[in-house]
Enzyme design. Structure first.
Site, short mmCIF file in Angstrom:
data_model
loop_
_atom_site.label_atom_id
_atom_site.label_comp_id
_atom_site.label_asym_id
_atom_site.label_seq_id
_atom_site.Cartn_x
_atom_site.Cartn_y
_atom_site.Cartn_z
N TYR A 63 4.79 40.99 -10.02
CA TYR A 63 3.52 40.93 -10.76
C TYR A 63 2.39 41.21 -9.79
O TYR A 63 2.36 40.66 -8.69
CB TYR A 63 3.30 39.54 -11.38
CG TYR A 63 3.42 39.59 -12.88
CD1 TYR A 63 2.59 40.42 -13.62
CD2 TYR A 63 4.37 38.83 -13.55
CE1 TYR A 63 2.70 40.50 -15.00
CE2 TYR A 63 4.49 38.90 -14.93
CZ TYR A 63 3.65 39.73 -15.65
OH TYR A 63 3.77 39.82 -17.00
N GLU A 65 -1.26 41.81 -10.94
CA GLU A 65 -2.53 42.03 -11.66
C GLU A 65 -3.67 42.12 -10.67
O GLU A 65 -3.78 41.31 -9.75
CB GLU A 65 -2.77 40.92 -12.68
CG GLU A 65 -1.93 41.12 -13.93
CD GLU A 65 -2.05 40.02 -14.94
OE1 GLU A 65 -3.14 39.47 -15.10
OE2 GLU A 65 -1.02 39.70 -15.56
N ASP A 209 -8.94 65.82 -20.38
CA ASP A 209 -7.58 65.29 -20.45
C ASP A 209 -6.64 66.43 -20.06
O ASP A 209 -6.43 67.36 -20.84
CB ASP A 209 -7.31 64.80 -21.88
CG ASP A 209 -5.88 64.32 -22.08
OD1 ASP A 209 -5.02 64.60 -21.21
OD2 ASP A 209 -5.61 63.68 -23.11
N THR A 235 -1.22 62.59 -17.78
CA THR A 235 0.08 61.95 -17.67
C THR A 235 0.68 62.45 -16.36
O THR A 235 0.16 63.38 -15.74
CB THR A 235 1.01 62.34 -18.83
OG1 THR A 235 1.03 63.77 -18.94
CG2 THR A 235 0.53 61.75 -20.14
N LYS A 238 4.67 65.52 -17.23
CA LYS A 238 4.82 66.83 -17.89
C LYS A 238 4.96 67.91 -16.81
O LYS A 238 5.94 67.87 -16.06
CB LYS A 238 3.63 67.06 -18.82
CG LYS A 238 3.56 66.03 -19.96
CD LYS A 238 2.46 66.37 -20.95
CE LYS A 238 2.47 65.45 -22.15
NZ LYS A 238 1.60 64.27 -21.99
N ARG A 244 7.32 59.04 -16.16
CA ARG A 244 6.49 58.87 -17.36
C ARG A 244 5.35 57.90 -17.03
O ARG A 244 5.59 56.80 -16.52
CB ARG A 244 7.36 58.31 -18.48
CG ARG A 244 6.74 58.27 -19.85
CD ARG A 244 7.81 58.15 -20.91
NE ARG A 244 8.61 59.37 -20.92
CZ ARG A 244 8.28 60.48 -21.58
NH1 ARG A 244 7.19 60.50 -22.32
NH2 ARG A 244 9.05 61.54 -21.52
#
Ligand code: DSN
Length: 422
Positions: A63, A65, A209, A235, A238, A244
């Site tokens: 974790y 954060e 984008d 992203t 691609k 991903r």
């Protein structure tokens, strides 16, 4: 060319069989499906082994954060290094002032920018989904269309290309808070400078984008929006060929707002294994081989589109400048869904896609989108992709003959064996 991608085989999969035979078999089945079919989905690719291995690493246990040096958990010193590497490599790759590599996906990258800049009810101007845009660019069924007042530009009906007169008129009429450039099914070069100019005229922010064309931009084959945009989202899986995931890049002026909007505004703990895999993906994208690969993707798309033209198919906008194009199937008396299913039956994987101003609903569509990133990753060049265009044509013309389809399927298998993924 592909040696740095085809590193030694991972053995991780065998540990799954020891505890979960059912899931092991599903993974094997998917591996076989991927190896034994040809993937022409423009938004998909095959992650290099090193990226897969980073995804399967112990970094998933942590974790974290917060951000490097500013976490809400102890024990983050090591994962901090991974996130810093990802940030630095991302900035180097695209020449960005600031990078946030935490968004879990492209949609969340876009959400982070909206949350950093907009209030509910503000106006956004983006490309309509049916003409090639994206759900998160203000579509009514998406959070972006539900939270914000969205206005859409389409394409010029004659050229099927971006119409900057229309975009300018809409911008002046609606005074959006943000203008969004970028698409998921647009085969032409995007003039980011023109978008920025329009945004300036109406005092709007400008977001690009680049999810689809990120690899091309990193390789300097497509003009970069970095010098023009307040925000650039993408992203990583691609054309960029990483894991991903998503990312946001922005100017220093917006860095704090983007970071706050991402965490705690939108997400909790970052996926540190995915961030580590992004770092590996960026490192590979910084190698000279990556630019060669991107150039081949574009050459392959151009060659394939040319072959389809010779076979009498209409290509939306008349051709392609990037990694994809859309075929209009109306003259062939097939809708996109039928074509997608016929092609899948022989191992050619595409997705149905709207053509501009499509008379058919999105569920059926009148076209299919064809992309070359995955075939290029397999090592195919112009000669091979031209042959694949003929297989597609053959299947679409002879789909009523099972014997014919079976022989095409055998042919597809041969290509797959000759060009393995891993
Ligand atoms: N779903 C992606 C595509 O296929 O283009 C866009 O996010």
């Amino acid at each position: 060319m592909n040696d740095i991608y085809k590193s030694t085989k991972s053995t991780k999969i065998s540990t799954i069989s020891a505890v979960d035979q059912a899931l092991y078999e599903i993974i094997q089945e998917e591996m076989r499906r991927e190896e034994q079919t040809l993937n022409l989905i423009a938004s998909e690719n095959y992650a290099p082994r090193a990226v897969l291995d980073a995804l399967g690493s112990v970094l998933t246990n942590k974790y974290a954060e917060g951000y490097p040096g500013r976490r809400y958990y102890g024990g983050c010193q090591v994962v901090d290094k991974a996130e810093l590497l990802a940030q630095e490599r991302c900035k180097e790759l695209f020449g960005a002032e600031h990078a946030n590599v935490q968004p879990h996906s492209g949609s969340q990258a876009n959400m982070a920018v909206y949350f950093a800049t907009l209030n509910p009810g503000d106006t956004i101007l983006g490309m309509s989904l049916t003409e090639g845009g994206h759900l998160t660019h203000g579509h009514q069924v998406n959070f972006s269309g539900r939270l914000f007042k969205s206005v859409h530009y389409t394409l010029n009906k004659d050229t099927e290309q971006l119409d900057f007169d229309q975009i300018r008129t809409l911008a002046h009429e609606h005074k959006p808070r943000i203008i969004i450039a970028g698409a998921s099914a647009y085969s032409r070069t995007i003039d980011f400078a023109q978008f920025a100019q329009i945004a300036k005229e109406v005092n709007a922010l400008f977001m690009a984008d680049i999810a689809h064309i990120a690899g091309l931009i990193a390789a300097k084959i497509h003009p970069s929006p970095i010098a023009h945009a307040d925000f650039v989202t993408s992203t990583t899986h691609k054309t960029l060929r990483g894991p991903r995931g998503g990312l946001v890049m922005c100017t220093k002026a917006h860095a704090q707002a983007v970071d706050k909007a991402t965490m705690p505004g939108m997400q909790g703990g970052p996926l540190m294994h995915a961030i580590a895999a992004k770092a590996v993906g960026f490192k590979l994208a910084l190698q000279p081989e990556f630019a060669v690969y991107q150039q081949q993707i574009v050459r392959n798309a151009a060659a394939m589109a040319d072959e389809f033209k010779k076979l009498d198919y209409r290509i939306v906008s008349g051709g392609t400048d990037n990694h994809l194009f859309v075929l209009d199937l109306r003259a062939h008396h097939l809708n996109g869904k039928q074509a997608e299913q016929i092609l899948e039956s022989v191992g050619l994987i595409v997705n149905r896609n709207c053509i501009p101003f499509d008379p058919n609903p999105a569920w059926l569509t009148s076209g299919i989108r064809i992309g070359t990133p995955a075939l290029t990753t397999r090592g195919m060049a112009q000669k091979e992709v031209r042959a694949i265009a003929h297989l597609i044509d053959d299947a679409l013309k002879n789909y009523e003959s099972t014997t014919h389809l079976n022989s095409i399927k055998k042919e597809v298998r041969k290509w797959c064996t000759q060009f393995p993924i891993y």
